[in-house]
Design a protein around this motif. Structure first.
Motif, short mmCIF file in Angstrom:
data_model
loop_
_atom_site.label_atom_id
_atom_site.label_comp_id
_atom_site.label_asym_id
_atom_site.label_seq_id
_atom_site.Cartn_x
_atom_site.Cartn_y
_atom_site.Cartn_z
N ILE A 143 -7.02 -1.44 0.50
CA ILE A 143 -6.75 -0.11 -0.06
C ILE A 143 -5.34 -0.11 -0.65
CG2 ILE A 143 -6.46 2.34 0.52
CD1 ILE A 143 -9.37 1.45 0.74
N GLU A 144 -5.20 0.46 -1.85
CA GLU A 144 -3.89 0.50 -2.51
C GLU A 144 -3.14 1.80 -2.26
OE1 GLU A 144 -4.22 -0.48 -6.62
OE2 GLU A 144 -5.40 -2.27 -6.21
N GLY A 145 -3.88 2.88 -2.06
CA GLY A 145 -3.24 4.17 -1.82
C GLY A 145 -4.02 4.96 -0.79
N ILE A 146 -3.31 5.58 0.13
CA ILE A 146 -3.94 6.30 1.24
C ILE A 146 -3.15 7.58 1.51
CG2 ILE A 146 -2.62 4.99 2.94
CD1 ILE A 146 -5.05 5.00 4.76
N GLY A 148 5.50 16.64 2.41
CA GLY A 148 5.51 15.63 3.46
C GLY A 148 6.36 14.45 3.05
N TYR A 149 5.84 13.26 3.29
CA TYR A 149 6.58 12.04 3.03
C TYR A 149 5.68 11.01 2.37
CZ TYR A 149 10.01 14.03 6.16
OH TYR A 149 10.93 14.87 6.74
N GLU A 150 6.29 10.16 1.57
CA GLU A 150 5.59 9.03 0.98
C GLU A 150 6.38 7.78 1.29
OE1 GLU A 150 6.07 8.38 -3.43
OE2 GLU A 150 6.70 10.48 -3.32
N GLY A 151 5.67 6.67 1.35
CA GLY A 151 6.33 5.40 1.64
C GLY A 151 5.41 4.25 1.29
N ASN A 152 5.83 3.07 1.68
CA ASN A 152 5.07 1.86 1.40
C ASN A 152 4.83 1.09 2.69
OD1 ASN A 152 5.00 1.92 -1.58
ND2 ASN A 152 7.21 1.86 -1.31
N ILE A 153 3.67 0.47 2.75
CA ILE A 153 3.35 -0.42 3.86
C ILE A 153 3.02 -1.78 3.27
CG2 ILE A 153 1.64 -0.95 5.63
CD1 ILE A 153 1.52 2.00 6.27
N ASN A 154 3.67 -2.80 3.78
CA ASN A 154 3.39 -4.16 3.35
C ASN A 154 2.42 -4.75 4.37
OD1 ASN A 154 3.46 -7.02 3.06
ND2 ASN A 154 5.35 -6.79 1.88
N SER A 155 1.21 -5.07 3.91
CA SER A 155 0.19 -5.53 4.84
C SER A 155 0.57 -6.83 5.54
CB SER A 155 -1.15 -5.70 4.12
OG SER A 155 -1.04 -6.62 3.07
N ILE A 202 10.86 5.44 2.62
CA ILE A 202 10.40 6.81 2.88
C ILE A 202 11.14 7.79 1.96
CG2 ILE A 202 10.31 8.66 4.59
CD1 ILE A 202 8.47 6.45 5.34
N LEU A 203 10.35 8.62 1.29
CA LEU A 203 10.89 9.68 0.44
C LEU A 203 10.16 10.98 0.77
CD1 LEU A 203 10.75 7.86 -3.02
CD2 LEU A 203 12.80 8.27 -1.64
N LYS A 204 10.82 12.10 0.51
CA LYS A 204 10.15 13.38 0.66
C LYS A 204 9.11 13.47 -0.45
CE LYS A 204 11.54 16.81 2.80
NZ LYS A 204 10.89 17.44 3.92
N TYR A 205 7.96 14.06 -0.13
CA TYR A 205 6.91 14.25 -1.13
C TYR A 205 6.63 15.74 -1.25
CZ TYR A 205 2.60 14.08 -3.69
OH TYR A 205 1.64 14.29 -4.66
N MET A 249 0.85 -1.17 0.00
CA MET A 249 0.00 0.00 0.00
C MET A 249 0.89 1.23 0.00
SD MET A 249 -2.58 1.36 3.04
CE MET A 249 -2.94 -0.30 3.48
N LYS A 250 0.57 2.19 -0.86
CA LYS A 250 1.29 3.45 -0.91
C LYS A 250 0.65 4.39 0.11
CE LYS A 250 4.38 5.78 -3.24
NZ LYS A 250 5.76 5.39 -3.24
N ILE A 251 1.48 5.09 0.86
CA ILE A 251 0.99 6.00 1.89
C ILE A 251 1.66 7.36 1.74
CG2 ILE A 251 2.71 5.13 3.54
CD1 ILE A 251 0.69 5.77 5.77
N TYR A 252 0.86 8.41 1.95
CA TYR A 252 1.35 9.79 1.90
C TYR A 252 0.97 10.48 3.19
CZ TYR A 252 1.68 8.79 -3.06
OH TYR A 252 1.99 8.21 -4.27
N LEU A 253 1.94 11.14 3.81
CA LEU A 253 1.72 11.95 5.01
C LEU A 253 2.05 13.38 4.61
CD1 LEU A 253 3.56 9.60 7.53
CD2 LEU A 253 1.09 9.81 7.24
N ILE A 254 1.05 14.22 4.45
CA ILE A 254 1.23 15.56 3.90
C ILE A 254 0.78 16.62 4.90
CG2 ILE A 254 0.58 17.11 2.00
CD1 ILE A 254 0.00 14.53 0.35
#
Length: 172
Positions: free
Chosen positions: A110-113, A146-153, A165-168, A1-6
């Motif tokens: 969910i694939e992207g959040i 913010g930041y983007e990253g991945n979560i493996n369920s 984690i990367l800067k977004y 799952m792709k995640i964004y913290l903005i």
């Protein structure tokens, strides 16, 4: 799952409309910036209950499917520390809430959040879950970045982490 913290957009205070529930509004500059902002492709958007986070989320993603999550609120309201809570309580509240939201997203496949949050909430989440660990408290997060990253369920069951984690900055 792709995640964004903005982080939310910049605010201006309108004294006539200010209230104790957060009377801040999106600045005209950031309102205009959001017109050309390239929001990430996500299935759902969560926001802190502060007006600026909700307004930013709705404008950034041009939608009405933003879900407001009360326990992802900042520990500081506006420019004051009135009603501020202890750091330990704040961290516990944010981490427990984030965990619940992530479990729900995993169960729904969910694939992207995306999360539109205050800086202190983003820093708390990354301090707990980022792999490799980020020293976020040393850096200010710019508005609308913010930041983007991945979560493996599969890994979330045992080793909860946000990987890669990367800067977004909204420009990808």
């Amino acid at each position: 799952m792709k995640i964004y913290l903005i982080k939310h957009g910049n605010t201006i205070e309108d004294i006539d409309k200010f209230d104790e529930n957060d009377g801040t509004i999106l600045s005209k500059e950031d309102h205009n910036s959001l017109m050309s902002y390239r929001a990430p492709q996500v299935n759902i958007v969560y926001a802190s209950p502060s007006k600026i986070c909700v307004d930013t989320a709705k404008e950034m993603f041009n939608n009405d499917y933003t879900e407001v999550v009360d326990n992802l609120r900042s520990k500081i309201l506006g420019n004051s520390i009135t009603r501020a809570e202890e750091v330990k309580e704040f961290r516990k509240r944010c981490i427990e809430c984030f965990d619940i939201v992530m479990w729900d997203a995993i169960l729904k496949n969910i694939e992207g959040i995306a999360f539109i949050l205050n800086e202190d909430v983003i820093q708390t989440i990354l301090d707990e879950y980022a792999l490799p660990h980020l020293e976020c408290y040393d850096n200010n997060i710019e508005y609308l970045t913010g930041y983007e990253g991945n979560i493996n369920s599969i890994f979330w069951h045992g080793n909860k982490c946000i990987c890669n984690i990367l800067k977004y900055d909204g420009e990808r």
